[in-house]
Design an enzyme around this catalytic site. Structure first.
Site, PDB file in Angstrom:
ATOM      1  N   THR A   1       8.775 -22.904  75.350  1.00 51.41           N
ATOM      2  CA  THR A   1       7.811 -23.183  76.303  1.00 51.41           C
ATOM      3  C   THR A   1       6.495 -22.309  76.150  1.00 51.41           C
ATOM      4  OG1 THR A   1       9.749 -23.490  77.876  1.00 51.41           O
ATOM      5  CG2 THR A   1       7.560 -23.149  78.704  1.00 51.41           C
TER       6      THR A   1
ATOM      7  N   GLN B   1      -8.538  -9.492  61.964  1.00 50.49           N
ATOM      8  CA  GLN B   1      -9.886  -8.601  62.183  1.00 50.49           C
ATOM      9  C   GLN B   1     -11.255  -9.216  62.050  1.00 50.49           C
ATOM     10  OE1 GLN B   1      -9.795  -5.570  63.478  1.00 50.49           O
ATOM     11  NE2 GLN B   1      -7.697  -5.103  63.244  1.00 50.49           N
TER      12      GLN B   1
ATOM     13  N   CYS C   1      -1.605   0.882  63.513  1.00 55.53           N
ATOM     14  CA  CYS C   1      -0.371   0.051  63.411  1.00 55.53           C
ATOM     15  C   CYS C   1       0.486   0.938  62.650  1.00 55.53           C
ATOM     16  CB  CYS C   1      -0.470  -1.267  62.969  1.00 55.53           C
ATOM     17  SG  CYS C   1      -1.454  -2.560  63.493  1.00 55.53           S
TER      18      CYS C   1
ATOM     19  N   GLY D   1      -0.838 -12.221  65.892  1.00 58.51           N
ATOM     20  CA  GLY D   1      -1.030 -11.900  64.367  1.00 58.51           C
ATOM     21  C   GLY D   1       0.281 -11.804  63.541  1.00 58.51           C
ATOM     22  N   THR D   2       0.886 -10.951  64.025  1.00 57.57           N
ATOM     23  CA  THR D   2       2.411 -10.776  63.105  1.00 57.57           C
ATOM     24  C   THR D   2       3.045 -11.916  62.906  1.00 57.57           C
ATOM     25  OG1 THR D   2       2.152  -8.630  64.093  1.00 57.57           O
ATOM     26  CG2 THR D   2       4.654  -9.438  63.217  1.00 57.57           C
TER      27      THR D   2
HETATM   28  N1  PLP Z   1      -3.039  -8.553  60.845  1.00 59.89           N
HETATM   29  C1  PLP Z   1      -4.061  -7.554  60.739  1.00 59.89           C
HETATM   30  C2  PLP Z   1      -5.290  -7.465  59.629  1.00 59.89           C
HETATM   31  C3  PLP Z   1      -4.278  -6.697  61.766  1.00 59.89           C
HETATM   32  O1  PLP Z   1      -5.059  -5.639  62.084  1.00 59.89           O
HETATM   33  C4  PLP Z   1      -3.065  -6.742  63.023  1.00 59.89           C
HETATM   34  C5  PLP Z   1      -3.111  -5.710  63.955  1.00 59.89           C
HETATM   35  O2  PLP Z   1      -3.712  -5.011  63.940  1.00 59.89           O
HETATM   36  C6  PLP Z   1      -2.017  -7.594  62.810  1.00 59.89           C
HETATM   37  C7  PLP Z   1      -2.120  -8.609  61.576  1.00 59.89           C
HETATM   38  C8  PLP Z   1      -1.098  -7.798  63.688  1.00 59.89           C
HETATM   39  O3  PLP Z   1      -1.551  -8.725  64.826  1.00 59.89           O
HETATM   40  P1  PLP Z   1      -0.695  -8.607  66.239  1.00 59.89           P
HETATM   41  O4  PLP Z   1      -0.931  -7.328  66.781  1.00 59.89           O
HETATM   42  O5  PLP Z   1      -1.363  -9.504  67.008  1.00 59.89           O
HETATM   43  O6  PLP Z   1       0.765  -8.837  65.829  1.00 59.89           O
END
Ligand code: PLP
Length: 391
Positions: free
Chosen positions: A235, A177, A323, A69-70
């Protein structure tokens, strides 16, 4: 252990693990290899692209694998900003986004971009009227999360998408989410870019994807080899991608069944907690809400203490967002919905998974009733209120 923190992460599904295992062993080929062994891995990756595309009504060529996600959020924002910097420098987002969006916006602000952070209503939704007012001739991107990771509120996606399209502005959504919890049709919702992460839906950690609609201008994110159509070099994480694909297939297969089950547990929790524990408040929208989220504030106690007591009994829940739970400050989301500090400090997030049971919910409520009362023994204000009520 009773795990009630599925918004933080989930256990890898046993079928996902089985599917991934050979790709750590005998199926180790590099998908770029010019031999059949490599071609098999390449074909497998293409299959996963098709599976994901199907799940959001996109095309396989519009799915790009990332590390989660990040990275997807970073790429969407930075990639679009770089590609369209000559067209405009204004971006619109909301003040309740995940830090993967907020910190990236901060990064872009430091490089000359202008960001409008829309406020939210008490429910956690943005106002479409305020979004309309925020649009400027130089707006290049609107990035609004599909559903909030702390309070579970679902944003008015269809209206945002329509407005973005009418104004020829790209629309990105962080669906980390919401993906596989809500029905998502990127065409119907006019979504141009969408982020998702496998570990939120029983896939492995460190893999996700970014949907980029065909024709969207976006700069490459990693430079090097020609993987991901030269947009994200490196890769491929073959076992991760295989696991992601299997988790998507399972998520689609079990979608309705899981939703019904999780929704039943959510309704039970919300009603029982509010009925049996005085001075508490459910946060977020009641109607536009993820089925797996219960965010609730208790007056006269500190959430940190409640979480420790629950943990001592083997129950995992989270304070605010997982987080940012290392950050002792009050969550920006709870601030965003205007929750008073006293309530914000007593807020926990319970997030459910399909493997949870109604029996677990009953047990959890029983323990919560006892532990909340135990902690409130330390509050003079609570004691005097109780004394007044009993006389
Ligand atoms: N965006 C949202 C809404 C999230 O809840 C999260 C993680 O909790 C992320 C982004 C980040 O995702 P990742 O942990 O896969 O980097």
């Amino acid at each position: 252990m009773l795990y009630l923190d599925h918004a933080a992460t989930t256990a890898v599904h046993p079928e996902v693990l089985d599917e991934m295992r050979p790709y750590f062993g005998e199926m180790y080929a590099n998908p770029s290899g010019a031999y059949e062994f490599g071609a098999d891995a390449k074909a497998m990756i293409h299959c996963v692209r098709q599976t994901i595309a199907q799940s959001i009504h996109a095309e396989a060529e519009e799915i790009y694998f990332t590390s989660g996600g990040t990275e997807s959020d970073n790429w969407a924002l930075i990639g679009v900003a770089e590609a369209l910097r000559n067209k405009g420098k204004h971006i619109i987002t909301s003040c309740v986004e995940h830090h993967a969006i907020l910190k990236t916006c901060e990064y872009l602000e430091n490089r000359g971009f202008l960001v409008t952070y829309l406020p939210v209503e008490k429910s956690g939704e943005i106002s479409i009227q305020k979004l309309k007012q925020a649009i400027r001739p130089d707006t290049i991107l609107i990035s609004i999360m599909f559903a909030n990771n702390e309070i579970g509120t679902i944003m008015p996606m269809e209206q945002i998408g329509r407005l973005a399209e009418q104004n020829h502005i790209l629309f990105h959504t962080d669906a980390v989410q919401a993906y596989l919890h809500e029905t998502i049709d990127v065409k119907k919702l006019h979504i141009d870019l969408l982020s998702a992460s496998a570990h939120k839906f029983q896939g492995p950690k460190g893999v996700g994807f970014l949907y980029i609609r065909e024709g969207v201008a976006i700069a490459p994110f990693q430079h090097g080899g020609s993987q991901e159509k030269k947009k994200r070099a490196g890769t491929e994480n073959v076992p991760g991608i295989v696991g992601l694909g299997k988790a998507v297939s399972i998520g689609m297969r079990d979608f309705e069944k899981n939703r019904r089950h999780v929704s039943e547990m959510q309704k039970y929790l919300m009603s029982q907690i509010e009925r049996r524990i005085p001075f508490c408040k459910v946060n977020g929208s009641i109607t536009n809400r993820l089925e797996n989220n219960v965010n609730i504030s208790f007056r006269f106690l500190e959430a940190e203490s409640l979480i420790i007591l629950l943990d001592m009994e083997g129950i995992c829940v989270s304070a605010g967002s997982a987080c940012s739970s290392s950050n002792p400050g009050i969550s920006h989301v709870l601030q965003g919905i205007g929750l008073p500090e006293e309530l914000a400090r007593g807020t926990i997030r319970i997030s459910l998974g399909a493997e949870n049971t109604m029996e677990e919910m009953e047990f959890f409520v029983q323990r919560l009733v006892v532990l909340v009362e135990q902690l409130r023994e330390f509050s003079d204000e609570y004691q005097s209120l109780r004394d007044i009520q009993s006389t």
